[in-house]
Enzyme design. Structure first.
Site, PDB file in Angstrom:
ATOM      1  CE  LYS A 136      -0.661   0.817   4.731  1.00  0.00           C
ATOM      2  NZ  LYS A 136      -0.134   1.592   5.207  1.00  0.00           N
ATOM      3  CB  THR A 137       3.484   2.253   1.317  1.00  0.00           C
ATOM      4  OG1 THR A 137       3.573   1.896   3.062  1.00  0.00           O
ATOM      5  CG2 THR A 137       5.217   3.332   1.727  1.00  0.00           C
TER       6      THR A 137
ATOM      7  CG  ASP B 220      -1.566   4.729   5.157  1.00  0.00           C
ATOM      8  OD1 ASP B 220      -1.907   3.897   4.483  1.00  0.00           O
ATOM      9  OD2 ASP B 220       0.075   4.644   5.407  1.00  0.00           O
ATOM     10  CD  GLU B 221      -1.904   1.573   8.827  1.00  0.00           C
ATOM     11  OE1 GLU B 221      -2.953   1.083   7.723  1.00  0.00           O
ATOM     12  OE2 GLU B 221      -1.173   1.243   8.300  1.00  0.00           O
TER      13      GLU B 221
ATOM     14  CD  GLN C 116      -3.097  -5.453   8.877  1.00  0.00           C
ATOM     15  OE1 GLN C 116      -2.174  -4.664   9.218  1.00  0.00           O
ATOM     16  NE2 GLN C 116      -2.726  -5.177   7.258  1.00  0.00           N
TER      17      GLN C 116
ATOM     18  NE  ARG D  24       1.752  -7.313  11.170  1.00  0.00           N
ATOM     19  CZ  ARG D  24       1.370  -7.025  10.269  1.00  0.00           C
ATOM     20  NH1 ARG D  24       1.878  -5.669   9.838  1.00  0.00           N
ATOM     21  NH2 ARG D  24       0.299  -7.096   9.767  1.00  0.00           N
TER      22      ARG D  24
END
Length: 665
Positions: free
Chosen positions: A61-62, A251-252, A282, A619
């Site tokens: 996504k970044t 973002d997020e 998330q 993770r």
């Protein structure tokens, strides 16, 4: 006209198409088709309208946001018309720095930062419209609690029992703001044991608001609250800002609260060019006020939303994703997606049953050593848990085996007493009405106690105090005069922050040396603090950034060995979000602890616990170990917990291996 028409129609259609295609391709320096996968490319190329990008864990996504910034600019959009909102300054800086590297320096002009830093910028620009002083002080959580405590002591009677403490009162107040609820509703749903005190809690909240207004103080929630008020109540400002920021990216988005969602809607009111990027799977921060419904309801808030799913994972092996896909498919409400990876490792995730918490700790410590023997660095290994107290047994085992580790959640640099002392001096220089900071620096002086400080504050909180005309306590008069001479001199000059900080530290050093036995280590922190100040041109910006984006580690912490070149990470799952390791242990995965027994009667809470398990498992890159002890006594419920987490029930062994520990004789 007829001749012109005939001439136009004589040009072959195919030739027109070829020319147009060549011109379109030539305007882009970056080969987006080469750099991005199809889903990422679709998100990057979509320019106008509302877009919701469901970005699965590890799906880039970044990179997607970075390339979209670059493409917007290459398409002719002015950088200053682009707003990129993130949850940390580090994330915004990383994206814009990457955009500069792949395109050019134009990307530096993009408006990027956190919701709170953006709010701070806008509020200082339009402070007069909200009857705010431009030099308002931003107070952190600890300062806000001190103000609450000061008011609390006046409102409640000393003999009164079962009254919430300052931190709880602030939580109630903050949740009411961030969730768009009344304090009564928050108390009823989350703090029912204090329902008898609702009226007095409301009174403390009213006085807290009045106190901040009278003393030009804003807490974190105020930054968002005032910005929304500005946008709602001033149509001209709303239109000006909406037309300024014609392309908004967040973002997020799953971590936004009700206030932030309102702000986005208002900022986009003139164009609806909003791209929200996030992962509903998330969403784990409801305790901070994050609203899971924001990302689910985005298509309803912004009609005709295009939904794009990023499902290719670049972090984890397919074996790990096979498990995480099975876990998250149990969520009651979600955007359905299926993560996949081209990373192929033979190791499968493992579920390990242990006799008790001690055996669990011994297994983890032993397996960490074995991974080291396989040339896996400690920096590539993490132990994640539902709550910080679950690592106590493990910490003892690690110490026995001399395995260095770092546990996330220690005292931050900005929270250390000596740094807060210096910041308090700087705040009073900028804002004489900052009563909390004024009280703090007065109490540092010999001969000044609470009563003396309370008498002095109303006098000394004014501008241009002439200390020679004050009736000061004989015992402390010289100290008080020295303090206010220092403050007044810096206030009148208001030089570069580094010069002011240097003067304040010079004044503060004798106090530091008298107050702390370890002052030599703390002096090094002050040197680091001075270095930070050299990066700023105004004291206002320096203090704002310290409040909004505080640095983490102190110099003393590094020198004491709390930060090694190589260390194992112990962390709560909430603190680990956004991070990744080659090997991950999830400990304490016993039903009743993970998920918590308190979530059993709420589908919403159980779903969030499920998402927490998903975040923990995603993770891991290569190795994933999930452990549960079968003899765990829960003191809160009086129950012995012995079954593995219900989130792992029924998952076949070709996806999640079952390990049995055997003790060697």
């Amino acid at each position: 006209m007829e001749n012109l028409t005939e001439q136009k129609s004589s040009v072959p259609t195919a030739k027109k198409y070829v020319l147009k295609k060549q011109e379109t391709k030539a305007q882009y320096r970056i080969d987006y088709e080469k750099e991005l996968n199809p889903a990422q490319l679709e998100a990057v190329k979509t320019q106008n309208g509302s877009v919701l990008v469901i970005a699965g864990a590890g799906s880039g996504k970044t990179k997607t946001l970075t390339y979209r910034v670059a493409r917007l600019i290459e398409s002719g959009i002015k950088p200053e018309n682009i707003l990129l909102l993130t949850f940390t300054k580090k994330a915004a800086d990383e994206m814009l720095n990457r955009a500069v590297m792949i395109l050019d320096s134009r990307c530096e002009k993009v408006a990027g930062g956190t919701f709170h830093s953006f709010s701070n910028y806008i509020l200082r620009k339009y402070s007069n419209l909200l009857e705010l002083q431009n030099n308002f002080t931003i107070i952190d959580r600890a300062d806000a609690e001190d103000v609450i405590n000061h008011i609390r002591s006046k409102v409640i009677e000393k003999q009164e029992k079962r009254f919430p403490r300052k931190a709880t009162i602030l939580d109630i107040y903050s949740k009411a703001i961030n969730k768009n609820m009344t304090a009564e509703a928050v108390i009823e749903s989350e703090y029912n044991q204090f329902s008898h005190a609702t009226e007095k809690i409301n009174e403390i909240s009213r006085q807290y608001i009045a106190y901040k207004r009278a003393n030009s103080l804003l807490d974190y929630d105020d930054l968002l609250l005032y910005l929304r008020t500005l946008l709602q109540c001033n149509e001209q400002v709303r239109k000006t800002l909406s037309n300024q920021y014609k392309y908004i990216m967040i973002d997020e988005y799953q971590d936004t609260n009700a206030l932030q969602a309102d702000i986005i809607k208002l900022l986009a009111s003139e164009h609806n060019n909003v791209m929200a990027v996030g992962d509903d799977s998330q969403s784990i921060y409801s305790f901070r006020g994050a609203n899971f419904r924001n990302i689910l309801d985005f298509p309803h808030i912004f009609p005709n939303t295009k939904i794009i799913k990023l499902e290719q994972n670049y972090r984890s092996s397919q074996n790990i994703l096979a498990l995480t896909n099975r876990v998250i498919e149990r969520a009651k409400e979600k955007y359905t997606k299926n993560l996949f990876s081209t990373i192929d490792y033979p190791e499968k995730p493992a579920l390990i049953c242990t006799n008790d918490m001690q055996t669990e700790a011994e297994f983890v410590a032993q397996r960490v050593l074995e991974l080291q023997e396989e040339d896996i660095s400690l920096n590539e290994i993490a132990v994640l848990c539902r709550s910080a107290r679950m690592t106590y047994n493990l910490e003892i085992e690690l110490a026995k085996r001399s395995i260095p580790y770092r546990k996330f959640g220690g005292l931050k640099f900005i929270e250390t007493a000596h740094i807060k002392d210096v910041i308090a001096h700087l705040r009073v220089i900028l804002n004489p009405q900052d009563i909390i900071s004024l009280n703090r620096i007065l109490l540092l002086l010999d001969g000044v106690g609470n009563q003396t400080a309370m008498k002095l504050i109303p006098i000394l909180s004014k501008d241009n105090i002439q200390t020679d005309k004050l009736m000061l306590p004989t015992k402390s008069s010289d100290n008080i005069k020295k303090l206010f001479t220092t403050l007044e001199t810096q206030r009148k000059n208001l030089l570069k922050p580094s010069i002011i900080v240097e003067k304040v530290i010079s004044y503060y050093e004798p106090i530091l040396m008298a107050k702390y036995d370890d002052y030599t280590k703390r002096l090094k922190d002050l040197e680091h603090f001075y270095y930070l100040s050299t990066q700023y041109n105004t004291l206002e910006n320096f203090l704002s950034d310290l409040a909004l984006e505080p640095p983490d580690s102190s110099v003393a912490e590094v020198e004491d060995g709390a930060q090694k070149d190589e260390y194992l990470t112990l962390s709560t799952i909430h603190s680990a979000k956004g991070l990744e390791w080659k090997a991950v242990f999830i400990i304490g995965a016993v039903d009743g602890r993970f998920p918590s027994v308190y979530s059993f009667n709420s589908e919403e809470e159980l779903d969030e616990e499920l998402r927490l398990m998903y975040v923990a498992a995603t993770r891991a890159k290569t190795y994933l170990y999930i452990t549960y002890p079968i003899d765990m006594f829960d003191h809160a419920t009086g129950m012995v917990l012995s079954k593995p987490s219900r989130f792992l029930d029924g998952i076949q062994e070709d996806i999640l291996e079952k390990w049995i520990l055997e003790t060697e004789e």
